[in-house]
Design a protein around this motif. Structure first.
Motif, short mmCIF file in Angstrom:
data_model
loop_
_atom_site.label_atom_id
_atom_site.label_comp_id
_atom_site.label_asym_id
_atom_site.label_seq_id
_atom_site.Cartn_x
_atom_site.Cartn_y
_atom_site.Cartn_z
N HIS A 442 73.52 30.86 60.24
CA HIS A 442 74.55 30.70 59.22
C HIS A 442 74.88 29.22 58.99
CE1 HIS A 442 78.32 32.07 57.10
NE2 HIS A 442 78.70 30.84 57.44
N GLY A 473 78.52 32.62 50.75
CA GLY A 473 77.64 33.74 50.44
C GLY A 473 76.20 33.41 50.75
N TRP A 474 75.78 32.17 50.42
CA TRP A 474 74.42 31.76 50.76
C TRP A 474 74.21 31.75 52.27
CZ3 TRP A 474 69.75 31.26 48.68
CH2 TRP A 474 68.77 30.70 49.50
N TYR A 477 73.65 35.13 53.30
CA TYR A 477 72.31 35.53 52.85
C TYR A 477 71.25 34.88 53.74
CZ TYR A 477 68.28 36.27 49.81
OH TYR A 477 67.04 36.63 49.32
N GLN A 480 70.76 37.04 56.56
CA GLN A 480 69.94 38.18 56.17
C GLN A 480 68.46 37.80 56.13
OE1 GLN A 480 71.37 40.47 52.82
NE2 GLN A 480 69.30 41.00 52.18
N LYS A 558 81.86 37.34 52.18
CA LYS A 558 81.13 38.59 51.94
C LYS A 558 81.01 38.88 50.46
CE LYS A 558 78.76 42.00 53.44
NZ LYS A 558 78.14 42.23 52.13
N HIS A 561 78.08 36.85 49.31
CA HIS A 561 76.84 37.45 49.82
C HIS A 561 76.47 38.68 49.02
CE1 HIS A 561 74.91 40.45 52.63
NE2 HIS A 561 74.03 39.47 52.66
N SER A 562 77.44 39.54 48.76
CA SER A 562 77.15 40.77 48.02
C SER A 562 76.68 40.46 46.61
CB SER A 562 78.40 41.66 47.98
OG SER A 562 78.75 42.09 49.28
N ILE A 564 74.96 37.76 45.65
CA ILE A 564 73.58 37.28 45.74
C ILE A 564 72.62 38.45 45.95
CG2 ILE A 564 71.96 35.88 47.10
CD1 ILE A 564 74.30 33.93 47.60
N VAL A 565 72.97 39.34 46.86
CA VAL A 565 72.11 40.50 47.13
C VAL A 565 72.00 41.38 45.89
CG1 VAL A 565 71.87 42.59 48.51
CG2 VAL A 565 72.54 40.45 49.60
N ARG A 568 69.50 39.92 43.67
CA ARG A 568 68.14 40.18 44.16
C ARG A 568 67.70 41.60 43.79
NH1 ARG A 568 65.99 39.29 50.35
NH2 ARG A 568 66.59 41.46 50.67
N ASN A 585 64.28 33.33 46.17
CA ASN A 585 65.08 32.44 47.01
C ASN A 585 65.11 31.03 46.45
OD1 ASN A 585 65.53 34.57 48.76
ND2 ASN A 585 63.88 33.99 50.17
#
Length: 612
Positions: A442, A473-474, A477, A480, A558, A561-562, A564-565, A568, A585
């Motif tokens: 992270h 968020g990155w 990610y 992840q 979060k 992050h959500s 960005i996901v 994707r 990416n």
């Protein structure tokens, strides 16, 4: 796709030219080197240095206080109410210039750059319009209290001067002393603002003041010994082979006017403590609901309401616990809630580090091993690679009580200041072997330090402006990505640590809104983490206090992050077999640190470009 690495001269990096081609993400042809693009770049550079005149320390951190801007190296900025008014006036003027600039004929990169500035300045000006607080301009800290346990020059300036103001020659040393001469004025400006806030009825919670008072007393004690600045300067002068007379000047400043200014702040904190209450949320303060509404917008770059953020956090927490449950069962933890079982796991001695200095050494060795591993995996996740200059450092002991478990970020644009992973080691019980790997990814690679290396190759204003949901968020990610690259294939308990990390950030959405919009108590917030997520009580105590002093900030992790996901998922659905993990990416990270809507537009350009 061909793997690329960044190669740029210092001049190109500082001018922001090295990344221009790489940032054309498809869908729009680049404009020839004509007047529109060149004028846009000139405007953006002028806007950047106008901002840095109000925050010269950021110029030093970026390594751009040189040449015609070398004077910034000897300044700290004006923390007084008048200084804040002047800052807001600059933002208002430059926002008008950016809004008025014609977009016709510009390539997508310059359009994005202008949109990012516009968004950041609009948010900041709304914050400056509030009657109190420390407003982030392209930053992440939404602080209603200008001096508290984790906010204020008494914390930030010693760290900045020690870790960021390098002394390589006599001019650097002179600038160091000139900055010290400004410290009493900076402290005085802050004092004026917190006194004004108290007059409005804006007083921090008593438990935050207790921490701040203890830390301030330690800072004053250190100043009396010349340990904040003079000792650091003396060591730097010796290393540079320069006379130590400037350190004598620094000692006189530190033990005299600086110590006196610190003591004046201490007296104000004590006066605040005499009238403070235990109410943790900003809603208990005058115009608190208005402040929190702005803080949520600043921290998420969305218009989600507190209720919407709260509800999303609860939903994401349940979904993550559903992923954790089968892993816990597989390793033999079958009884109780996920939170209950994670508490039991946290007490397992197999996953604890030793106590004291032995454990601290174990932690540093563990982090370095994980950094070495993840560095080797990056060609599998990105086409465009960077090589971060990275340093793992303990958070200063004097700051540990009010600091989070860790934080990190990139170094300077010119590469002279390394990216850093600051780790809190006030007790080794803050960390476990099953969650420290995830924390490392992270804060370093592919998280904050990695992302910051790309931002440092953008035009200067884009290196300055950062947005909480993208930054954090990155970094999530990045966690992840590490999991998807196999970080936990042979260590299932480590995947539990990763999922608990995500769940922890979902809890933040619930707790932050609970504290500031739903009347939660400090203890209620702490117990939510411990009981629902199995978080460590020692870690949670400092976390909750941090949310009390930075309303809204914790919600961006979060949520970002959500988003960005979700982008994707959108790219995969739109492109099918043409989707490429590494290209996606690249599209997100090369697009730079941006508000959520701008990040989404960058993904749209990637999709259009991949379709041909």
């Amino acid at each position: 796709m061909t793997t690329r690495t960044f190669e740029a001269t210092r001049r190109q990096v500082l001018a922001g030219l090295g990344a221009t081609t790489a940032l054309t993400l498809g869908g729009c042809a680049s404009v020839p080197r004509g007047t529109s693009a060149q004028t846009a770049e000139a405007l953006l550079e002028d806007v950047a240095y106008n901002l840095l005149k109000h925050e010269p320390g950021r110029a030093t951190g970026l390594g751009v206080d040189s040449g015609q801007y070398a004077y910034l190296r000897a300044q700290l900025g004006d923390a007084s109410p008048e200084g804040q008014d002047a800052y807001a006036a600059t933002l208002k003027s430059d926002l008008a210039r950016v809004r008025a600039f014609p977009r016709e004929g510009l390539d997508s990169t310059n359009v994005t750059n202008l949109e990012v500035v516009e968004s950041a300045y609009e948010l900041a000006l709304d914050g400056f319009a509030l009657p109190y607080g420390d407003v982030p301009v392209g930053n992440w800290r939404t602080a209603p209290y200008v001096v508290i346990q984790n906010v204020g020059a008494y914390i930030g300036l010693p760290r900045f001067m020690q870790s960021t103001h390098m002394v390589k020659d006599a001019s650097d040393a002179d600038a160091y002393v000139e900055r010290l001469q400004e410290v009493p004025k900076v402290l005085g400006g802050e004092l004026e603002r917190i006194r004004a806030a108290r007059a409005m009825g804006v007083v921090p919670p008593d438990f935050l003041l207790d921490k701040a008072i203890r830390q301030m007393e330690q800072t004053i004690e250190s100043a009396g010994k010349g340990e904040l600045f003079a000792g650091d300067l003396r060591a730097k002068l010796a290393e540079a082979g320069l006379p130590e007379t400037r350190a004598d000047t620094a000692l006189a400043l530190e033990t005299g006017p600086i110590a006196q200014a610190l003591f004046a702040q201490l007296q104000e904190l004590q006066a605040e403590r005499a009238v403070a209450t235990s109410a943790p949320g900003i809603s208990a303060r005058p115009q608190g609901d208005e402040f929190y509404a702005w803080a949520l917008r600043s921290s998420t770059t969305t218009t989600l309401s507190p209720d919407e953020v709260h509800r999303q956090g609860l939903e994401e927490l349940e979904a993550l616990h559903a992923r954790m449950d089968p892993i816990l069962r597989e390793i033999g933890y079958t009884e109780g809630s996920v939170g209950d079982r994670m508490q039991v796991l946290g007490d397992d001695p197999r996953y604890k580090f030793s106590e004291g200095d032995k454990g601290r050494e174990e932690i540093f060795a563990f982090i370095n091993e994980r950094i070495d591993w993840i560095k080797g995996q990056m060609p599998r996740a990105f086409n465009t690679l960077v090589d971060p200059n990275l340093e793992v450092t303990r958070i200063p002991v004097a700051e540990e009580a009010g600091a989070p478990g860790a934080y990190g970020g990139a170094g300077s644009k010119d590469g002279t200041i390394p990216g850093r992973f600051w780790i809190n080691l006030r007790t080794t019980d803050l960390h476990r072997k099953y969650d420290l790997a995830d924390l490392t990814y992270h804060e370093t690679i592919p998280g904050h330090v990695w992302e910051g290396e790309y931002s440092n190759r953008l035009p200067l204003i884009r290196s300055i402006l950062a947005f909480n949901p993208f930054s954090e968020g990155w970094a999530l990610y990045g966690e992840q990505i590490a999991d998807e690259l196999g970080a936990y294939d042979e260590f299932k308990v480590g995947r539990l640590g990763y999922l608990q990390s995500l769940a922890f950030r979902a809890c933040r959405m619930v707790v932050d809104t609970g504290l500031h919009a739903k009347g939660w108590s400090r203890e209620q917030a702490r117990q939510f983490f411990v009981e629902r997520n199995g978080s460590k009580p020692e870690e949670v105590a400092g976390e909750v206090d941090r949310y009390c002093s930075w309303p809204g900030q914790a919600t961006g992790y979060k949520l970002g992050h959500s988003r960005i996901v979700a982008q994707r998922d959108r790219a995969q659905a739109a492109l099918g077999s043409a989707y490429d993990f590494k290209a996606f990416n690249d599209a997100v990270v090369l697009g730079g640190n941006a508000p959520m809507n701008v990040m989404e537009a960058n993904v749209t350009r990637y999709i259009e470009g991949a379709r041909g």
